[in-house]
Design a protein around this motif. Structure first.
Motif, short mmCIF file in Angstrom:
data_model
loop_
_atom_site.label_atom_id
_atom_site.label_comp_id
_atom_site.label_asym_id
_atom_site.label_seq_id
_atom_site.Cartn_x
_atom_site.Cartn_y
_atom_site.Cartn_z
N TYR A 109 0.82 -1.21 0.00
CA TYR A 109 0.00 0.00 0.00
C TYR A 109 0.86 1.26 0.00
N ARG A 110 2.00 1.21 0.67
CA ARG A 110 2.87 2.38 0.81
C ARG A 110 3.45 2.81 -0.54
N ILE A 111 3.92 1.86 -1.34
CA ILE A 111 4.57 2.22 -2.60
C ILE A 111 3.60 2.92 -3.56
N PRO A 112 2.41 2.35 -3.82
CA PRO A 112 1.49 3.10 -4.69
C PRO A 112 1.09 4.45 -4.09
N PHE A 113 0.93 4.51 -2.76
CA PHE A 113 0.56 5.77 -2.10
C PHE A 113 1.62 6.84 -2.36
N VAL A 114 2.88 6.50 -2.17
CA VAL A 114 3.97 7.46 -2.39
C VAL A 114 4.07 7.83 -3.86
N LEU A 115 3.99 6.84 -4.73
CA LEU A 115 4.09 7.12 -6.16
C LEU A 115 2.97 8.06 -6.63
N HIS A 116 1.77 7.87 -6.12
CA HIS A 116 0.63 8.66 -6.59
C HIS A 116 0.53 10.01 -5.88
N TYR A 117 0.51 9.99 -4.56
CA TYR A 117 0.22 11.22 -3.82
C TYR A 117 1.46 12.08 -3.55
N VAL A 118 2.61 11.49 -3.49
CA VAL A 118 3.82 12.29 -3.25
C VAL A 118 4.48 12.64 -4.57
N GLU A 119 4.61 11.65 -5.46
CA GLU A 119 5.34 11.87 -6.70
C GLU A 119 4.46 12.23 -7.89
N GLY A 120 3.16 12.06 -7.76
CA GLY A 120 2.25 12.51 -8.80
C GLY A 120 2.14 11.62 -10.03
N PHE A 121 2.55 10.36 -9.93
CA PHE A 121 2.39 9.46 -11.06
C PHE A 121 0.92 9.09 -11.23
N SER A 122 0.52 8.86 -12.47
CA SER A 122 -0.86 8.47 -12.74
C SER A 122 -1.06 7.00 -12.38
N ILE A 123 -2.30 6.61 -12.28
CA ILE A 123 -2.63 5.22 -11.95
C ILE A 123 -2.07 4.29 -13.02
N GLN A 124 -2.17 4.69 -14.28
CA GLN A 124 -1.65 3.87 -15.38
C GLN A 124 -0.14 3.71 -15.29
N GLU A 125 0.58 4.79 -14.98
CA GLU A 125 2.04 4.71 -14.83
C GLU A 125 2.42 3.80 -13.67
N ILE A 126 1.72 3.91 -12.56
CA ILE A 126 1.99 3.06 -11.40
C ILE A 126 1.71 1.60 -11.76
N SER A 127 0.66 1.38 -12.51
CA SER A 127 0.32 0.03 -12.95
C SER A 127 1.46 -0.57 -13.76
N GLN A 128 2.05 0.21 -14.64
CA GLN A 128 3.18 -0.27 -15.45
C GLN A 128 4.42 -0.50 -14.59
N MET A 129 4.69 0.42 -13.67
CA MET A 129 5.88 0.29 -12.83
C MET A 129 5.83 -0.94 -11.95
N LEU A 130 4.68 -1.18 -11.35
CA LEU A 130 4.55 -2.27 -10.39
C LEU A 130 4.06 -3.57 -11.04
N THR A 131 3.81 -3.51 -12.33
CA THR A 131 3.29 -4.65 -13.10
C THR A 131 2.06 -5.28 -12.44
N ILE A 132 1.11 -4.42 -12.11
CA ILE A 132 -0.19 -4.85 -11.60
C ILE A 132 -1.26 -4.10 -12.38
N SER A 133 -2.49 -4.55 -12.30
CA SER A 133 -3.56 -3.90 -13.06
C SER A 133 -3.90 -2.53 -12.46
N ALA A 134 -4.50 -1.69 -13.29
CA ALA A 134 -4.92 -0.36 -12.83
C ALA A 134 -5.97 -0.49 -11.74
N GLY A 135 -6.83 -1.49 -11.82
CA GLY A 135 -7.83 -1.72 -10.78
C GLY A 135 -7.19 -2.05 -9.44
#
Length: 159
Positions: A109-135
């Motif tokens: 939970y921490r990694i997507p939280f930091v990527l999205h709310y601190v670093e401003g990455f989009s859900i799609q970008e985080i999905s690609q980085m972490l190799t998980i679905s956007a959902g």
């Protein structure tokens, strides 16, 4: 991408890379190692970058892989003294309440939280980085927000 542009892009992403590494590793020394390794790998594999526009996402993914490599190595053999050094100190006011609450989140939970709310990455970008679905990213962000709300309400009296 040319070497000069590579350097400029890395320097522009430095703060973001540090936040991502810190959310996984915790230790400043480990963060520096992971960042250095990621930049070296990115430089040697620069020809594999398909689009320059995705450089930061690509470099962040390399950093995440390097950070997890350090975590795996650390799990293999850790002395008691090293373990105690990595534990958060009890010094009052060392970190903000929000930082402490973020660090209490599980890594998933921490990694997507930091990527999205601190670093401003989009859900799609985080999905690609972490190799998980956007959902899955959306679910983890929702759960992390709820956990943060509970931690901050319970420990710090926020409503």
């Amino acid at each position: 991408m040319k070497k000069e542009q590579f350097t400029t892009e890395v320097l522009a992403a430095e703060k973001s890379l540090y936040h991502v590494a810190k959310s996984i590793l915790g230790s400043d020394e480990d963060c520096a190692d992971a960042m250095q390794n990621a930049v070296m790998i990115a430089f040697t594999k620069l020809d594999t970058l398909k689009e320059d526009a995705f450089f930061k996402t690509w470099l962040t993914r390399i950093l995440i892989n390097e950070a997890y490599q350090i975590v795996r190595k650390r799990k293999e053999q850790v002395s008691w003294e090293e373990y105690m050094e990595t534990q958060p100190s009890e010094e009052a006011g060392q970190y903000s309440e929000i930082y402490d609450a973020v660090m209490k989140l599980d890594k998933i939970y921490r990694i997507p939280f930091v990527l999205h709310y601190v670093e401003g990455f989009s859900i799609q970008e985080i999905s690609q980085m972490l190799t998980i679905s956007a959902g899955t990213v959306k679910t983890r962000l929702c759960r992390s927000r709820n956990m943060m709300r509970e931690v901050l309400k319970g420990e710090y009296g926020y409503e």
